[in-house]
Enzyme design. Structure first.
Site, PDB file in Angstrom:
ATOM      1  N   GLY B 218       0.848  -1.155  -0.085  1.00 10.62           N
ATOM      2  CA  GLY B 218      -0.274   0.151  -0.064  1.00 10.62           C
ATOM      3  C   GLY B 218       0.742   1.346   0.119  1.00 10.62           C
ATOM      4  O   GLY B 218       1.829   1.232  -0.487  1.00 10.62           O
ATOM      5  N   SER B 219       0.321   2.513   0.483  1.00 13.35           N
ATOM      6  CA  SER B 219       1.189   3.812   0.543  1.00 13.35           C
ATOM      7  C   SER B 219       2.179   3.670   1.289  1.00 13.35           C
ATOM      8  O   SER B 219       3.144   4.557   0.977  1.00 13.35           O
ATOM      9  CB  SER B 219       0.087   4.719   1.139  1.00 13.35           C
ATOM     10  OG  SER B 219      -1.216   4.823   0.514  1.00 13.35           O
ATOM     11  N   THR B 220       2.663   2.571   1.999  1.00 12.63           N
ATOM     12  CA  THR B 220       4.043   2.510   2.782  1.00 12.63           C
ATOM     13  C   THR B 220       5.119   2.595   1.666  1.00 12.63           C
ATOM     14  O   THR B 220       6.145   2.938   1.800  1.00 12.63           O
ATOM     15  CB  THR B 220       4.005   1.718   3.767  1.00 12.63           C
ATOM     16  OG1 THR B 220       3.879   0.379   2.920  1.00 12.63           O
ATOM     17  CG2 THR B 220       3.214   1.931   4.911  1.00 12.63           C
ATOM     18  N   PHE B 221       4.816   2.006   0.515  1.00 14.61           N
ATOM     19  CA  PHE B 221       5.614   1.678  -0.478  1.00 14.61           C
ATOM     20  C   PHE B 221       5.945   3.115  -1.250  1.00 14.61           C
ATOM     21  O   PHE B 221       7.048   3.209  -1.763  1.00 14.61           O
ATOM     22  CB  PHE B 221       5.191   0.749  -1.786  1.00 14.61           C
ATOM     23  CG  PHE B 221       6.315   0.371  -2.424  1.00 14.61           C
ATOM     24  CD1 PHE B 221       7.128  -0.636  -1.936  1.00 14.61           C
ATOM     25  CD2 PHE B 221       6.377   0.855  -3.758  1.00 14.61           C
ATOM     26  CE1 PHE B 221       8.059  -1.098  -2.908  1.00 14.61           C
ATOM     27  CE2 PHE B 221       7.499   0.248  -4.668  1.00 14.61           C
ATOM     28  CZ  PHE B 221       8.243  -0.749  -4.281  1.00 14.61           C
ATOM     29  N   LYS B 222       5.311   4.195  -1.136  1.00 15.67           N
ATOM     30  CA  LYS B 222       5.486   5.597  -1.405  1.00 15.67           C
ATOM     31  C   LYS B 222       7.025   6.132  -0.816  1.00 15.67           C
ATOM     32  O   LYS B 222       7.489   6.889  -1.652  1.00 15.67           O
ATOM     33  CB  LYS B 222       4.674   6.618  -1.137  1.00 15.67           C
ATOM     34  CG  LYS B 222       3.291   6.370  -2.036  1.00 15.67           C
ATOM     35  CD  LYS B 222       1.951   7.100  -1.560  1.00 15.67           C
ATOM     36  CE  LYS B 222       0.711   6.701  -2.417  1.00 15.67           C
ATOM     37  NZ  LYS B 222      -0.504   7.145  -1.630  1.00 15.67           N
TER      38      LYS B 222
END
Lengths: 470, 490
Positions: B218-222
């Site tokens: 999810g957005s943690t990969f940003k």
């Protein structure tokens, strides 16, 4: 080496030493070693000297002592090694059986199938005493082994009865090799082994010329006449019948092997060996292809560890792991886990306990002791002066060798497993009693063979020697 | 008759010789193989014939040995607070072998290890029983407790690292199991074992989610995408505009990539894009960089590789073959890329440690029964995913997220905290409850002592409410607080 030189090494005419004192000295070791082994096992199992140690030592000593005295009196020129080796093996066997009696795992196992776990060592001690009693009996009553020749055909009938009887009794553990009377069971095959050797010796001694000479030469082999093939076909048929009806591969192999060996010795015709091998190959392949019991044994031999997947008997795999875990020097008596084998750990599979607890060194020692018994037996056959004695001695030795090979080879995964007991070591009354009788007969034959010939007429050489002496 | 007799003698000699050969074969040549055969029960019997060495956390054993009255086994493994520590210890069972540390360090724990040969010899001479050594772990009991209690009856996992060294501080996975219940060999243990099988318990309590379950990040990969942008010089100024349109259409597609709610993402700076978690900005960024650069950056953080801690952590994945829209979706952690909680903790740790990624490990040292150290693990640098300058920029961005972005619930008064939330959709047409993620680090006086990743699987909380900030961040916060407290007490 010519036969005459061999004879002079085993029997010399000029007042041969009787070797009785050698036998006594070795018997001392044969008693002391098992007593030490007993102490060793007891210390390892419970940190204290086993309570029965003194009585065990005295008991074994007494048996050996009586055996020795009787040999001294009734077979003074007997081979000095046979009695000590048999005593040593019997003594070690008692220790191993006692050690397995202490196994909680085997007790739990028996309980799990609602059986009473009773120690085998006390019984085995009684059987050993009976065995030595029979040994003594044979030495005293059998004045000369040639007397047995009179009973050739009675032996045949007795052997047949002993071999056929088990068919009428219920199978135990997949084989019909027991006669059960009351709570008592006997393995007649063990006794039949000796009796049949007597029969073969008597029969072949009479027939050997006919079998050896009346033959045609074909492709370098002497082919026997059709009618002379009769006896070997009968014995072959018997072996096959034992295999089929009693599902006993071991006994079958033993009898046929014994017959081929004796036939070869009696006739000196290699063709019999070739015939024997051919016939046993045909018989084995034929039976194995339709007899599920034999088939299973072969499969278990080819892949011992498959049992863990298919849920069959894991005994061979367990035995192999016991041997492997023992390594070169073993775990020490009482410190192994050979009782994981479970069923028949103290009878057919007892060699695995030797392997694990005494290691490669101990196992080789035990195998060499068996080898020595065979060697002394063969030497007796070479030294014997009468053909009946030669045949009887080689027959008994070969039977012993084949049995050791079949059991030890089976337990070590060299050949398919057959239900037979390790002579002297394994738990089982019939086996230990019969083998003491076998040793007694060998001792008797060797006594006759080594006995100095009736006083030879004094030669001139002898007189000259006497003159020179002061 | 003597000639055939001699031949028979030779034949009998050959029989004995064959037996001797065979005996040498099985007792010498094949002995070790048979001795250590998997079906050889003696291996297990030896393993439990003396008290097993212990696994130690904070100087205290978290395992023990109890004397039993079984036929084969004298001792049985016991665990203190088994469910909490199960992802660390694994189990050691009389019936079902062992796994994780119990298996990997079995030699030390039983005392059979070659390095303990001298000890064994001394023990043998002095008549003492063989003893096992201890395994000293890097874990922090308080942090582990915070993680395990924080997860509570939710399904999820926590991994916490010391960014400076790579020491694993917490490793929690729920629902968990108590290894004590399967340590024996009784029918009770068999029942417990069968009940734990994935076929009978679909929650799969024996799965170590922190190391061996990969989730869409999810957005943690940003954070990884941002690192790729900085490292590849795509943007230098994290506060400058990124020239990102809104709406932004996925490449080769007729669909727009949606943002979560009406957030200010048009031309947003990297800092603002991370603060609000703009899908459009990072999706476009991933597309601009291309799949190879994205994958390279992910691999520098440890993706596509297993890590032996020494318990093996499964490889997180950034696939090689992806089309453009797939790559763009992966840049926001929503496509085929998947990560273990440990992997995302490594991402946070590398950023916190000024760009240096330390190899994660959980066995600090192995100790012989006489308390001598047999082996000591030294911290080891695994890679440098980003320069120290860029790492500091990224730290500043992540700190804004916690200060005034989606991660405010991870704030700790008086401590600088950086983090990133994530909410990963999954299931057909996003039908299942999403995974709530939070990765963060806290700073101390001397660098950052803790980085943590939390994932919570489909909780029954309402979908809109599941955002990582609400569910996962408080757990990360309490784990960080626990570590900071122990740092202060040092």
């Amino acid at each position: 080496m010519s036969s005459s030189t061999t004879n002079t090494t085993t029997i010399s005419t000029a007042g041969p030493p009787s070797r009785r004192n050698t036998e006594l000295a070795m018997l001392v070791f044969a008693v002391i070693i098992p007593v030490f082994a007993y102490a060793n096992a007891g210390l390892a199992l419970s940190d204290e000297m086993p309570s029965g140690m003194l009585s065990y030592g005295l008991g074994l000593g007494l048996l050996a002592g009586v055996g020795h005295l009787v040999v001294r009196k009734f077979a003074p020129y007997a081979d000095p090694l046979l009695l000590p080796i048999a005593t040593l093996l019997n003594g070690l066997g008692l220790v191993l059986i006692w050690r397995l009696d202490q196994s909680r795992r085997l007790a739990d196992r028996a309980e799990a199938v609602d059986q009473v776990f009773s120690p085998s060592a006390p019984n085995q001690l009684i059987y050993s005493a009976l065995g030595v009693a029979l040994f003594v009996g044979v030495l005293i009553l059998l004045k000369d082994h040639r007397l047995l020749q009179r009973y050739t055909y009675i032996s045949m009938v007795a052997a047949l009865i002993l071999l056929i009887l088990p068919v009428f009794f219920p199978a135990r553990f997949g084989a019909r090799i027991w006669i059960t009377i009351g709570g008592f069971s006997i393995q007649p095959g063990e006794f039949a082994k000796i009796i049949i050797a007597v029969f073969f010796s008597g029969y072949l001694m009479v027939k050997r010329d006919a079998l050896a000479l009346a033959s045609r030469r074909f492709m370098g082999l002497y082919l026997p006449r059709g009618r002379d093939l009769g006896p070997i076909l009968v014995v072959w048929g018997m072996s096959i019948l034992i295999l089929v009806f009693e599902t006993d591969l071991g006994t079958s192999l033993l009898f046929f092997g014994l017959f081929v060996v004796m036939l070869y010795v009696a006739t000196e015709r290699t063709s019999w060996i070739v015939f024997g091998l051919l016939m046993s190959a045909v018989g084995a392949v034929g039976v194995a292809s339709f007899e599920p019991h034999v088939q299973q044994r072969v499969d278990a031999w080819l892949d011992p560890f498959a049992a863990f997947k298919t849920g069959g008997s894991d005994q061979i795999a367990q035995a192999l792991m016991a041997f492997g875990s023992g390594g070169v020097f073993g775990t020490g008596l009482g410190q192994g886990n050979s009782d994981l084998i479970g069923f028949a750990a103290n009878s057919d599979f007892i060699l695995a306990t030797v392997g694990e607890e005494l290691g490669l060194a101990g196992t080789m020692g035990v195998l060499l002791l068996y080898g020595l018994i065979v060697e002394r037996g063969v030497r007796t056959a070479l030294a014997a002066r009468d053909p009946f004695g030669k045949l009887l001695a080689i027959g008994l030795s070969a039977a012993f060798a084949i049995q050791v090979f079949v059991v030890a080879g089976g337990v070590m995964g060299l050949i398919p497993l057959t239900g037979m007991t390790m002579p002297f070591i394994a738990s089982g009354g019939s086996s230990v009693i019969a083998n003491w009788a076998l040793v007694a007969i060998l001792i008797k034959v060797s006594d006759t063979a080594r006995r100095p010939a009736p006083a030879p007429a004094p030669t001139t050489d002898a007189e000259m020697t006497q003159v020179v002496r002061p | 008759m003597n000639k055939p007799l001699r031949r028979i003698a030779i034949f009998c000699g050959l029989l004995v010789f064959a037996l001797l050969l065979r005996d040498n074969w099985i007792q010498y040549v094949q002995a070790d193989e048979l001795k250590d055969h998997t079906k050889n029960r003696r291996v297990l019997i030896a393993r439990y014939s003396q008290p097993r060495g212990n696994i130690i956390v904070d100087g205290q054993p978290i395992t023990g040995s109890a004397e039993t009255n079984g036929t084969d086994f004298k001792y049985k493994r016991t665990y203190k607070n088994g469910p909490m520590w199960a992802p660390v210890t694994g189990y050691a069972s009389q019936a079902y072998d062992a796994n994780q540390i119990e298996k990997i360090e079995d030699g030390i724990l039983t005392g059979n290890d070659d390095r303990l040969f001298f000890n064994r010899t001394i023990d043998m001479i002095t008549g003492k029983k063989q003893k096992g050594g201890d395994v000293i772990t890097t874990l922090n009991g308080k942090a582990q407790e915070a993680a395990f209690k924080g997860l509570g009856n939710k399904k999820g996992a926590v991994a916490a690292l010391d960014p400076r060294t790579g020491k694993i501080l917490a490793l929690a996975s729920t629902p968990s199991y108590d290894p004590s219940t399967i340590a024996g060999g009784s029918t009770k243990d068999e029942k417990a074992w069968n009940a734990l099988k994935p076929t009978n318990d679909k929650d799969d309590p024996m799965l170590n989610r922190a190391l061996r379950q990969t989730y869409p990040p999810g957005s943690t990969f940003k954070v990884v995408t941002a690192a790729a942008a900085l490292e590849n010089g795509k943007y230098d100024d994290i506060d400058g505009p990124t020239e990102s349109p809104l709406p932004w259409r996925l490449p080769l597609s007729t669909q727009n990539l949606p943002n979560e709610g009406n957030i200010p993402c048009k031309d947003a700076s990297l800092r603002q894009a991370l603060r609000y978690s703009c899908n459009t900005v990072f999706g476009k960024l991933g597309d601009d960089l291309g799949k190879d650069k994205m994958r390279e950056q992910a691999e520098k953080f440890g993706f596509n590789k297993t890590v032996d801690t020494p318990v093996r952590a499964y490889a997180s994945v950034y696939p090689e073959d992806m089309d453009r829209p797939g790559n763009a979706m992966s840049a926001i952690g929503q496509f085929d890329n998947r990560a273990t909680p440990l992997q995302m903790a490594m991402v946070a740790a590398a950023v916190a440690n000024d760009g240096k990624l330390m190899k994660p490990y959980m066995v600090d040292s192995l100790r012989a029964p006489n308390l001598n150290t047999v082996e000591q693990t030294d911290p080891e640098q695994m890679s440098q995913p980003l320069s120290s300058e860029n790492a500091q920029k990224l730290q500043s961005m992540m700190e804004t997220v916690v200060k005034e972005g989606t991660g405010t619930s991870a704030q700790i008064p008086g401590v600088t905290v950086g983090g990133k939330t994530g909410t990963a959709q999954h299931g057909v047409a996003n039908s299942k409850n999403p995974y709530a993620w939070f990765i963060s680090y806290a700073k101390g006086n001397d660098g950052s002592p803790v980085a943590v990743a939390v994932v919570i699987e489909g909780s029954d909380t309402l979908r809109g409410d599941i955002a990582g900030g609400k569910l996962a961040a408080p757990i990360a916060k309490s784990v960080m607080q626990a570590v900071l407290e122990t740092e202060r007490d040092k």
